[in-house]
Design an enzyme around this catalytic site. Structure first.
Site, PDB file in Angstrom:
ATOM      1  N   HIS A  51      24.663 -52.495 -24.717  1.00 23.78           N
ATOM      2  CA  HIS A  51      25.821 -52.569 -23.831  1.00 23.78           C
ATOM      3  C   HIS A  51      25.517 -53.452 -22.625  1.00 23.78           C
ATOM      4  O   HIS A  51      24.361 -53.797 -22.357  1.00 23.78           O
ATOM      5  CB  HIS A  51      26.226 -51.166 -23.389  1.00 23.78           C
ATOM      6  CG  HIS A  51      26.870 -50.367 -24.474  1.00 23.78           C
ATOM      7  ND1 HIS A  51      27.467 -49.145 -24.263  1.00 23.78           N
ATOM      8  CD2 HIS A  51      27.020 -50.629 -25.812  1.00 23.78           C
ATOM      9  CE1 HIS A  51      27.946 -48.680 -25.409  1.00 23.78           C
ATOM     10  NE2 HIS A  51      27.683 -49.557 -26.358  1.00 23.78           N
ATOM     11  N   GLU A  53      25.536 -52.933 -19.407  1.00 25.29           N
ATOM     12  CA  GLU A  53      24.670 -52.373 -18.381  1.00 25.29           C
ATOM     13  C   GLU A  53      23.193 -52.493 -18.772  1.00 25.29           C
ATOM     14  O   GLU A  53      22.333 -52.795 -17.934  1.00 25.29           O
ATOM     15  CB  GLU A  53      25.020 -50.903 -18.128  1.00 25.29           C
ATOM     16  CG  GLU A  53      26.442 -50.675 -17.623  1.00 25.29           C
ATOM     17  CD  GLU A  53      27.431 -50.421 -18.749  1.00 25.29           C
ATOM     18  OE1 GLU A  53      28.398 -49.672 -18.515  1.00 25.29           O
ATOM     19  OE2 GLU A  53      27.247 -50.953 -19.859  1.00 25.29           O
ATOM     20  N   TRP A 174      55.333 -77.739 -39.870  1.00 23.91           N
ATOM     21  CA  TRP A 174      54.637 -77.382 -38.631  1.00 23.91           C
ATOM     22  C   TRP A 174      55.466 -77.842 -37.449  1.00 23.91           C
ATOM     23  O   TRP A 174      55.755 -79.031 -37.304  1.00 23.91           O
ATOM     24  CB  TRP A 174      53.248 -78.007 -38.602  1.00 23.91           C
ATOM     25  CG  TRP A 174      52.399 -77.389 -37.530  1.00 23.91           C
ATOM     26  CD1 TRP A 174      52.226 -77.830 -36.263  1.00 23.91           C
ATOM     27  CD2 TRP A 174      51.642 -76.188 -37.633  1.00 23.91           C
ATOM     28  NE1 TRP A 174      51.404 -76.989 -35.557  1.00 23.91           N
ATOM     29  CE2 TRP A 174      51.024 -75.964 -36.375  1.00 23.91           C
ATOM     30  CE3 TRP A 174      51.403 -75.270 -38.652  1.00 23.91           C
ATOM     31  CZ2 TRP A 174      50.202 -74.875 -36.125  1.00 23.91           C
ATOM     32  CZ3 TRP A 174      50.578 -74.192 -38.402  1.00 23.91           C
ATOM     33  CH2 TRP A 174      49.993 -73.994 -37.153  1.00 23.91           C
ATOM     34  N   THR A 200      55.984 -66.515 -46.291  1.00 21.69           N
ATOM     35  CA  THR A 200      55.102 -67.463 -45.618  1.00 21.69           C
ATOM     36  C   THR A 200      53.982 -67.911 -46.549  1.00 21.69           C
ATOM     37  O   THR A 200      53.639 -69.096 -46.606  1.00 21.69           O
ATOM     38  CB  THR A 200      54.507 -66.833 -44.343  1.00 21.69           C
ATOM     39  OG1 THR A 200      55.561 -66.564 -43.418  1.00 21.69           O
ATOM     40  CG2 THR A 200      53.496 -67.767 -43.685  1.00 21.69           C
ATOM     41  N   ARG A 211      39.470 -72.786 -39.096  1.00 22.13           N
ATOM     42  CA  ARG A 211      38.777 -74.037 -39.407  1.00 22.13           C
ATOM     43  C   ARG A 211      38.799 -75.050 -38.270  1.00 22.13           C
ATOM     44  O   ARG A 211      38.017 -75.997 -38.265  1.00 22.13           O
ATOM     45  CB  ARG A 211      39.365 -74.665 -40.668  1.00 22.13           C
ATOM     46  CG  ARG A 211      40.839 -74.990 -40.589  1.00 22.13           C
ATOM     47  CD  ARG A 211      41.415 -75.282 -41.982  1.00 22.13           C
ATOM     48  NE  ARG A 211      42.850 -75.582 -41.918  1.00 22.13           N
ATOM     49  CZ  ARG A 211      43.797 -74.654 -41.878  1.00 22.13           C
ATOM     50  NH1 ARG A 211      43.447 -73.367 -41.858  1.00 22.13           N
ATOM     51  NH2 ARG A 211      45.064 -74.985 -41.857  1.00 22.13           N
ATOM     52  N   GLU A 285      51.758 -63.887 -37.680  1.00 23.95           N
ATOM     53  CA  GLU A 285      52.232 -65.267 -37.756  1.00 23.95           C
ATOM     54  C   GLU A 285      53.266 -65.420 -38.874  1.00 23.95           C
ATOM     55  O   GLU A 285      53.428 -66.508 -39.431  1.00 23.95           O
ATOM     56  CB  GLU A 285      51.062 -66.223 -37.973  1.00 23.95           C
ATOM     57  CG  GLU A 285      50.105 -66.294 -36.790  1.00 23.95           C
ATOM     58  CD  GLU A 285      49.101 -67.440 -36.911  1.00 23.95           C
ATOM     59  OE1 GLU A 285      49.406 -68.433 -37.600  1.00 23.95           O
ATOM     60  OE2 GLU A 285      48.017 -67.332 -36.328  1.00 23.95           O
ATOM     61  N   GLY A 287      57.108 -65.111 -40.859  1.00 25.41           N
ATOM     62  CA  GLY A 287      58.404 -65.706 -40.599  1.00 25.41           C
ATOM     63  C   GLY A 287      59.304 -64.758 -39.836  1.00 25.41           C
ATOM     64  O   GLY A 287      58.891 -63.684 -39.380  1.00 25.41           O
ATOM     65  N   THR A 290      59.602 -60.944 -41.094  1.00 25.26           N
ATOM     66  CA  THR A 290      58.425 -60.119 -40.787  1.00 25.26           C
ATOM     67  C   THR A 290      58.353 -59.815 -39.297  1.00 25.26           C
ATOM     68  O   THR A 290      58.150 -58.663 -38.886  1.00 25.26           O
ATOM     69  CB  THR A 290      57.140 -60.835 -41.244  1.00 25.26           C
ATOM     70  OG1 THR A 290      57.189 -61.038 -42.659  1.00 25.26           O
ATOM     71  CG2 THR A 290      55.903 -60.006 -40.897  1.00 25.26           C
ATOM     72  N   SER A 293      60.989 -57.363 -38.168  1.00 23.83           N
ATOM     73  CA  SER A 293      60.694 -55.994 -38.611  1.00 23.83           C
ATOM     74  C   SER A 293      59.829 -55.256 -37.601  1.00 23.83           C
ATOM     75  O   SER A 293      60.080 -54.094 -37.274  1.00 23.83           O
ATOM     76  CB  SER A 293      59.985 -56.024 -39.978  1.00 23.83           C
ATOM     77  OG  SER A 293      60.817 -56.571 -40.975  1.00 23.83           O
TER      78      SER A 293
END
Length: 343
Positions: A51, A53, A174, A200, A211, A285, A287, A290, A293
């Site tokens: 951790h 600390e 895009w 999608t 990438r 990510e 459409g 989705t 919803s």
């Protein structure tokens, strides 16, 4: 007079180095100050590792100075045995007289116990320095532990005239600039998982990886209710594990996990499943269908919305997000709005 906010802010900046590596643990940075000078610092570098600390104390060359130093940390030191011993015990062991904390750790095994233990040992504890900033830094961690579900980020791009995609889209499209694309890949590396819907995957055949930046690929979460997706799509490669949530079948297939959920409780069961496998955060990510919803079910915490200068004139209307604007900025020719859920 010592500026506690100055040193606490350094803790927060240090802690950010752990983004993408420490989940489901919190992001924590620690500074140790002697006579207004930093003599030690550290952050939680990876899940299962030491951790913040511990790293900060180990970074101090002259340990005798600790007895007259102040320890700064953005999150309450832990008080329980997990993968590592309690940090508050180490602070007590080295007789550090003062500890300045950004915010309390609401995790059930801590939740003030670290603070109490240090106070009982005679340590002066100063709380809630840069409280808002400290809570925001660990919004994923707090949401995961308090709401028992992942922190949910919705991301999409829209045209300047309000469309998320062309009508009857049949090939990848895009909307935003290369600058925005690289930023999105950095965001993916920051989160545990990325979620999209069947359409999608079918239209874009995305890789859903990082990438264009350094980092680990997120796990891929796909909603495919009737298992219509072609198994030759890129989401089924071995770059990352893929979870396919559906109405029909539970099975394992070439590195992908198929999870059958109830149609009437689909999203809540999906989030329950992700919580159980310790997915602390997801970026959606998908459409419009989705995204809407999740918005309609109020399963979202943050929205990142790009507005492109492109005009489509017609198409699929962009989702509408109602919340509090956290920031506005320009990424190349695109405008980026970050909106937080008011709930």
């Amino acid at each position: 007079m010592i500026n506690h906010s100055f040193f606490l802010n350094k803790c927060i900046e240090l802690a950010k180095n752990g983004i993408g590596y420490v989940s489901p643990n919190p992001l924590v940075g620690c500074i140790i100050v002697y006579n207004d000078k930093i003599i030690g610092q550290g952050y939680h570098e990876n899940y299962g590792g030491s951790h913040a600390e511990v790293n900060a104390i180990n970074n101090v060359k002259e340990k005798k100075l600790l007895r007259n130093s102040t320890l700064y940390v953005n999150l309450e030191p832990c008080s329980h045995f997990g993968k590592t011993p309690p940090c508050c015990d180490l602070i007590i062991k080295y007789k550090i007289p003062k500890v300045v904390i950004g915010c309390k750790d609401t995790f059930s095994l801590v939740n003030g116990q670290g603070i109490e233990r240090m106070k009982n040992a005679g340590i002066e504890v100063i709380e809630e320095v840069l409280l808002e900033e400290s809570v925001y830094l660990n919004r994923r961690f707090f949401t995961f532990n308090d709401k028992k579900r992942p922190y949910i980020i919705i991301k999409y791009a829209k045209s300047i005239d309000g469309f998320i995609a062309p009508t009857n889209q049949k090939e990848p499209f895009w909307m935003t600039s290369e600058f925005s694309k690289k930023l999105v890949h950095k965001w993916r590396a920051d989160e545990d998982a990325i979620l999209v819907g069947r359409k999608t995957c079918h239209v874009d055949n995305p890789q859903l990886n990082v990438r264009f930046c350094k980092g680990e690929n997120p796990k891929r979460i796909i909603i495919d209710p009737f298992l219509k997706l072609n198994k030759k799509l890129k989401i089924f490669n071995s770059n990352s594990h893929t979870f396919i949530f559906n109405f029909l079948s539970n099975k394992l297939l070439r590195g992908s996990t198929f999870v059958k959920l109830d149609k009437n409780n689909f999203l809540s069961e999906l989030l329950d499943y992700l919580y159980k496998i310790k997915i602390q955060s997801i970026i959606i990510e998908g459409g419009a269908y989705t995204i809407n919803s999740f918005l309609e079910a109020d399963y979202w915490d943050e929205a990142r919305i790009f507005t492109s200068p492109i005009k489509l004139k017609s198409g699929i209307y962009s989702p509408i997000v109602n919340g509090t604007t956290f920031s506005e900025s320009n990424i190349g020719n695109d405008k980026l709005d970050i909106i937080l859920n008011n709930d």
